[in-house]
Scaffold this motif. Structure first.
Motif: not given
Length: 73
Positions: A23-50
Motif C-alpha cells: 500500500v505504501a509503495r502504490m501510494t508513494s511518488d508518481g513513478r510506475v506503481p509497485w503493483a505493476y512490477a514483477t516481484h518474487d515472494f517466498f512462501v513457506c508451504p508448511l506454515c504460510g510465512y511469506t
C-alpha cells in the motif's frame, strides 16, 4: 493445535507487513506503481510465512529450511 495457531499468527504477521509495504509503495511518488512490477515472494508451504527476501536459513514461523519455500511471482 497450539503449534498450528502459532504458525498461523506468525504467517499473518508477515502478510500484514507485506500488505502495508505494498500500500505504501502504490501510494508513494508518481513513478510506475509497485503493483505493476514483477516481484518474487517466498512462501513457506508448511506454515504460510511469506517474505520478499530469504531472511535467514530457516523459516521464522516453523523453522522449515528456506530451500523448501515456494517462489510465487
Amino acid at each position: 493445535a497450539i503449534r498450528s495457531f502459532q504458525w498461523a499468527l506468525r504467517a499473518d504477521k508477515s502478510h500484514i507487513r507485506l500488505y502495508s509495504d505494498a500500500v505504501a509503495r502504490m501510494t508513494s511518488d508518481g513513478r510506475v506503481p509497485w503493483a505493476y512490477a514483477t516481484h518474487d515472494f517466498f512462501v513457506c508451504p508448511l506454515c504460510g510465512y511469506t517474505s520478499e527476501n530469504p531472511d535467514a536459513e530457516n523459516c521464522p514461523g516453523c523453522n522449515l529450511l528456506w530451500e523448501r519455500f515456494e517462489t510465487i511471482r
